[in-house]
Each structure stands twice: as C-alpha cells, then as structure tokens.
Design a protein around this motif. Structure first.
Motif, PDB file in Angstrom:
ATOM      1  N   VAL A 251      32.826  17.147  85.044  1.00 35.75           N
ATOM      2  CA  VAL A 251      32.328  16.825  86.387  1.00 35.75           C
ATOM      3  C   VAL A 251      32.216  18.099  87.218  1.00 35.75           C
ATOM      4  O   VAL A 251      31.232  18.301  87.933  1.00 35.75           O
ATOM      5  CB  VAL A 251      33.247  15.780  87.065  1.00 35.75           C
ATOM      6  CG1 VAL A 251      32.940  15.659  88.544  1.00 35.75           C
ATOM      7  CG2 VAL A 251      33.095  14.434  86.383  1.00 35.75           C
ATOM      8  N   ARG A 252      33.209  18.984  87.128  1.00 31.99           N
ATOM      9  CA  ARG A 252      33.159  20.241  87.886  1.00 31.99           C
ATOM     10  C   ARG A 252      31.970  21.097  87.470  1.00 31.99           C
ATOM     11  O   ARG A 252      31.338  21.739  88.307  1.00 31.99           O
ATOM     12  CB  ARG A 252      34.449  21.038  87.685  1.00 31.99           C
ATOM     13  CG  ARG A 252      35.564  20.654  88.604  1.00 31.99           C
ATOM     14  CD  ARG A 252      36.703  21.654  88.553  1.00 31.99           C
ATOM     15  NE  ARG A 252      37.152  21.983  87.207  1.00 31.99           N
ATOM     16  CZ  ARG A 252      38.013  21.269  86.488  1.00 31.99           C
ATOM     17  NH1 ARG A 252      38.523  20.168  86.984  1.00 31.99           N
ATOM     18  NH2 ARG A 252      38.377  21.652  85.286  1.00 31.99           N
ATOM     19  N   THR A 253      31.685  21.123  86.174  1.00 33.07           N
ATOM     20  CA  THR A 253      30.546  21.918  85.722  1.00 33.07           C
ATOM     21  C   THR A 253      29.220  21.229  85.988  1.00 33.07           C
ATOM     22  O   THR A 253      28.167  21.853  85.847  1.00 33.07           O
ATOM     23  CB  THR A 253      30.646  22.233  84.218  1.00 33.07           C
ATOM     24  OG1 THR A 253      30.778  21.023  83.494  1.00 33.07           O
ATOM     25  CG2 THR A 253      31.801  23.157  83.927  1.00 33.07           C
TER      26      THR A 253
ATOM     27  N   LEU B 104      28.502  16.018  83.854  1.00 33.69           N
ATOM     28  CA  LEU B 104      28.636  14.579  84.104  1.00 33.69           C
ATOM     29  C   LEU B 104      28.704  14.329  85.604  1.00 33.69           C
ATOM     30  O   LEU B 104      29.091  15.216  86.368  1.00 33.69           O
ATOM     31  CB  LEU B 104      29.904  14.030  83.450  1.00 33.69           C
ATOM     32  CG  LEU B 104      29.903  13.829  81.946  1.00 33.69           C
ATOM     33  CD1 LEU B 104      31.249  13.289  81.493  1.00 33.69           C
ATOM     34  CD2 LEU B 104      28.803  12.898  81.508  1.00 33.69           C
ATOM     35  N   ASN B 105      28.368  13.116  86.009  1.00 44.99           N
ATOM     36  CA  ASN B 105      28.437  12.741  87.418  1.00 44.99           C
ATOM     37  C   ASN B 105      29.834  12.239  87.763  1.00 44.99           C
ATOM     38  O   ASN B 105      30.622  11.895  86.883  1.00 44.99           O
ATOM     39  CB  ASN B 105      27.412  11.648  87.727  1.00 44.99           C
ATOM     40  CG  ASN B 105      26.000  12.156  87.567  1.00 44.99           C
ATOM     41  OD1 ASN B 105      25.720  13.316  87.844  1.00 44.99           O
ATOM     42  ND2 ASN B 105      25.117  11.300  87.110  1.00 44.99           N
ATOM     43  N   GLU B 106      30.107  12.164  89.059  1.00 41.83           N
ATOM     44  CA  GLU B 106      31.386  11.628  89.523  1.00 41.83           C
ATOM     45  C   GLU B 106      31.547  10.196  89.027  1.00 41.83           C
ATOM     46  O   GLU B 106      30.587   9.441  88.959  1.00 41.83           O
ATOM     47  CB  GLU B 106      31.436  11.632  91.057  1.00 41.83           C
ATOM     48  CG  GLU B 106      31.463  13.006  91.676  1.00 41.83           C
ATOM     49  CD  GLU B 106      32.831  13.647  91.627  1.00 41.83           C
ATOM     50  OE1 GLU B 106      33.835  12.928  91.509  1.00 41.83           O
ATOM     51  OE2 GLU B 106      32.889  14.877  91.702  1.00 41.83           O
ATOM     52  N   GLY B 107      32.757   9.827  88.703  1.00 36.27           N
ATOM     53  CA  GLY B 107      33.036   8.468  88.265  1.00 36.27           C
ATOM     54  C   GLY B 107      32.628   8.180  86.829  1.00 36.27           C
ATOM     55  O   GLY B 107      32.578   7.024  86.418  1.00 36.27           O
TER      56      GLY B 107
ATOM     57  N   GLU C  50      29.066  25.640  93.099  1.00 39.67           N
ATOM     58  CA  GLU C  50      28.358  26.912  93.244  1.00 39.67           C
ATOM     59  C   GLU C  50      26.851  26.738  93.346  1.00 39.67           C
ATOM     60  O   GLU C  50      26.139  27.691  93.653  1.00 39.67           O
ATOM     61  CB  GLU C  50      28.637  27.806  92.030  1.00 39.67           C
ATOM     62  CG  GLU C  50      30.066  28.205  91.845  1.00 39.67           C
ATOM     63  CD  GLU C  50      30.286  28.950  90.543  1.00 39.67           C
ATOM     64  OE1 GLU C  50      31.230  29.755  90.507  1.00 39.67           O
ATOM     65  OE2 GLU C  50      29.528  28.733  89.578  1.00 39.67           O
ATOM     66  N   GLU C  51      26.377  25.542  93.105  1.00 45.13           N
ATOM     67  CA  GLU C  51      24.943  25.312  92.984  1.00 45.13           C
ATOM     68  C   GLU C  51      24.171  25.696  94.247  1.00 45.13           C
ATOM     69  O   GLU C  51      23.096  26.284  94.173  1.00 45.13           O
ATOM     70  CB  GLU C  51      24.706  23.841  92.654  1.00 45.13           C
ATOM     71  CG  GLU C  51      23.352  23.538  92.128  1.00 45.13           C
ATOM     72  CD  GLU C  51      23.262  22.129  91.581  1.00 45.13           C
ATOM     73  OE1 GLU C  51      22.134  21.650  91.468  1.00 45.13           O
ATOM     74  OE2 GLU C  51      24.305  21.524  91.277  1.00 45.13           O
ATOM     75  N   ASP C  52      24.727  25.389  95.413  1.00 45.58           N
ATOM     76  CA  ASP C  52      24.013  25.692  96.649  1.00 45.58           C
ATOM     77  C   ASP C  52      24.217  27.135  97.105  1.00 45.58           C
ATOM     78  O   ASP C  52      23.649  27.549  98.115  1.00 45.58           O
ATOM     79  CB  ASP C  52      24.434  24.725  97.757  1.00 45.58           C
ATOM     80  CG  ASP C  52      25.936  24.701  97.971  1.00 45.58           C
ATOM     81  OD1 ASP C  52      26.662  25.174  97.083  1.00 45.58           O
ATOM     82  OD2 ASP C  52      26.372  24.207  99.029  1.00 45.58           O
ATOM     83  N   LYS C  53      24.991  27.914  96.374  1.00 47.25           N
ATOM     84  CA  LYS C  53      25.246  29.310  96.728  1.00 47.25           C
ATOM     85  C   LYS C  53      24.368  30.276  95.945  1.00 47.25           C
ATOM     86  O   LYS C  53      24.567  31.483  96.010  1.00 47.25           O
ATOM     87  CB  LYS C  53      26.718  29.641  96.490  1.00 47.25           C
ATOM     88  CG  LYS C  53      27.650  28.804  97.351  1.00 47.25           C
ATOM     89  CD  LYS C  53      29.085  29.073  97.015  1.00 47.25           C
ATOM     90  CE  LYS C  53      29.992  28.157  97.819  1.00 47.25           C
ATOM     91  NZ  LYS C  53      31.386  28.304  97.425  1.00 47.25           N
TER      92      LYS C  53
ATOM     93  N   GLU D 288      41.710  13.027  81.622  1.00 51.98           N
ATOM     94  CA  GLU D 288      41.411  13.471  82.984  1.00 51.98           C
ATOM     95  C   GLU D 288      40.958  14.930  83.001  1.00 51.98           C
ATOM     96  O   GLU D 288      40.061  15.296  83.756  1.00 51.98           O
ATOM     97  CB  GLU D 288      42.637  13.287  83.884  1.00 51.98           C
ATOM     98  CG  GLU D 288      43.036  11.842  84.089  1.00 51.98           C
ATOM     99  CD  GLU D 288      41.923  11.017  84.702  1.00 51.98           C
ATOM    100  OE1 GLU D 288      41.233  11.517  85.617  1.00 51.98           O
ATOM    101  OE2 GLU D 288      41.724   9.873  84.256  1.00 51.98           O
ATOM    102  N   GLN D 289      41.578  15.754  82.167  1.00 53.68           N
ATOM    103  CA  GLN D 289      41.197  17.166  82.122  1.00 53.68           C
ATOM    104  C   GLN D 289      39.780  17.339  81.586  1.00 53.68           C
ATOM    105  O   GLN D 289      38.990  18.108  82.144  1.00 53.68           O
ATOM    106  CB  GLN D 289      42.183  17.954  81.261  1.00 53.68           C
ATOM    107  CG  GLN D 289      43.533  18.141  81.898  1.00 53.68           C
ATOM    108  CD  GLN D 289      44.522  18.820  80.972  1.00 53.68           C
ATOM    109  OE1 GLN D 289      44.296  18.926  79.770  1.00 53.68           O
ATOM    110  NE2 GLN D 289      45.628  19.274  81.540  1.00 53.68           N
TER     111      GLN D 289
END
Length: 171
Positions: free
Chosen positions: A78-80, A83-86, A148-151, A71-72
């Motif tokens: 996913v956070r970075t 990879l995509n969600e799921g 952060e991508e949209d910031k 999970e970690q």
C-alpha cells in the motif's frame, strides 16, 4: 552470504529463451513503458513473483506470527502504491507486472505531464532533470511511494526547468 562488493542478481531469467508469446508480451511492455531492455521487465516480474509467493505462504499458514507478516506485506504494497488502501491478502495474488511498472519514476514523470513521451521521461530522469522532494533521482526504475507521488518535479537548477518557465512566461 556472497561478496559484499558484488551485488546479487535482482531478477530471474525466463526458463525458455524462445517462447513467442512471452517475447511478444515483453516487447509490448518495453514499448509501452519505455524500458531500456527486457531485464527491466524481468525485474518487475520477479518482484511480482516474490510478492505472490509470500502471499500464498501467508494464506496457507495460520498463526499469530503470520498476522503480523500479513500486515507488513500489505502495508509495504500500500505504501508503494502497488495496492490500494483496504486491500486484502487475496488481492496480492492478482498483481500483474504492469502494476509494478506503473509505479516507476519514469512512468510517473510521463503521466504527470513533465515529459511528452516515456522515452523522454527516461532521458530526463537519467540526465538529472527530475527531483523527488528536491532530491535528484537519476534512476528511472525507482519505485515511487504513494506519499512521494505529488512531490515529483524538476530539479531546481535544471536547465529544463528554466526553459519551461521561459516558455510559459513568453505565452
């Protein structure tokens, strides 16, 4: 442990220096993503290699402790935005160097249209014209997280921002 003031190398060099296919592929990546040198490609390759190594280790082990580690690892990827969600742990084995290079600040500045070329994006980042959520980031290799991508935008006191606003007002 090493010396506290001397950072450890964050990349592994290729095992053989004169492999024609590897050199062509590295040159293609350097040109496509506007990298300074091949060391940046090697850093991305090392990151991918470590993620894949960890995934292979976790796939081979079966215990309650590895569930938390799975999970970690997946949460981090996913956070970075690598990879995509799921995504599953098997998807980590399919990662490529380009997946990591796409998440660099330099690449995302170009993709968002703040710069015309990736080389220009690199120069804008290094010269301090780009900010993430109002914070100046001057490292083109910064891995941008999904949140952060949209910031990504211009630094508030950047002369580039003022020039672009003046050009838009003139239109």
């Amino acid at each position: 442990m090493g010396h506290p003031r001397k950072a450890r190398k964050k990349y592994d060099t290729p095992p053989h220096p004169w492999n024609a296919e590897r050199i062509k592929e590295e040159n293609r990546l350097v040109a496509k993503y506007g990298l300074k040198n091949k060391k940046e490609v090697w850093k991305a390759e090392t990151m991918v290699r470590r993620y894949r190594r960890d995934a292979r280790y976790l796939l081979g082990m079966a215990s309650e402790h590895t569930g938390k580690e799975r999970e970690q690892l997946l949460g981090h990827l996913v956070r970075t935005g690598i990879l995509n969600e799921g995504a599953k742990l098997e998807d980590v084995l399919d990662l490529t160097v380009e997946d990591v290079l796409r998440r660099r600040l330099q690449t995302l500045v170009h993709k968002r249209g703040l710069a015309r070329t990736v080389k220009e994006a690199r120069q804008m980042v290094i010269h301090g014209h780009i900010a993430l959520d109002g914070r100046k980031i001057d490292a083109p290799g910064y891995i941008v997280k999904r949140g952060e991508e949209d910031k990504i935008g211009f630094y508030p006191s950047s002369p580039m921002k003022k020039q672009i606003e003046a050009a838009q007002d003139a239109e």
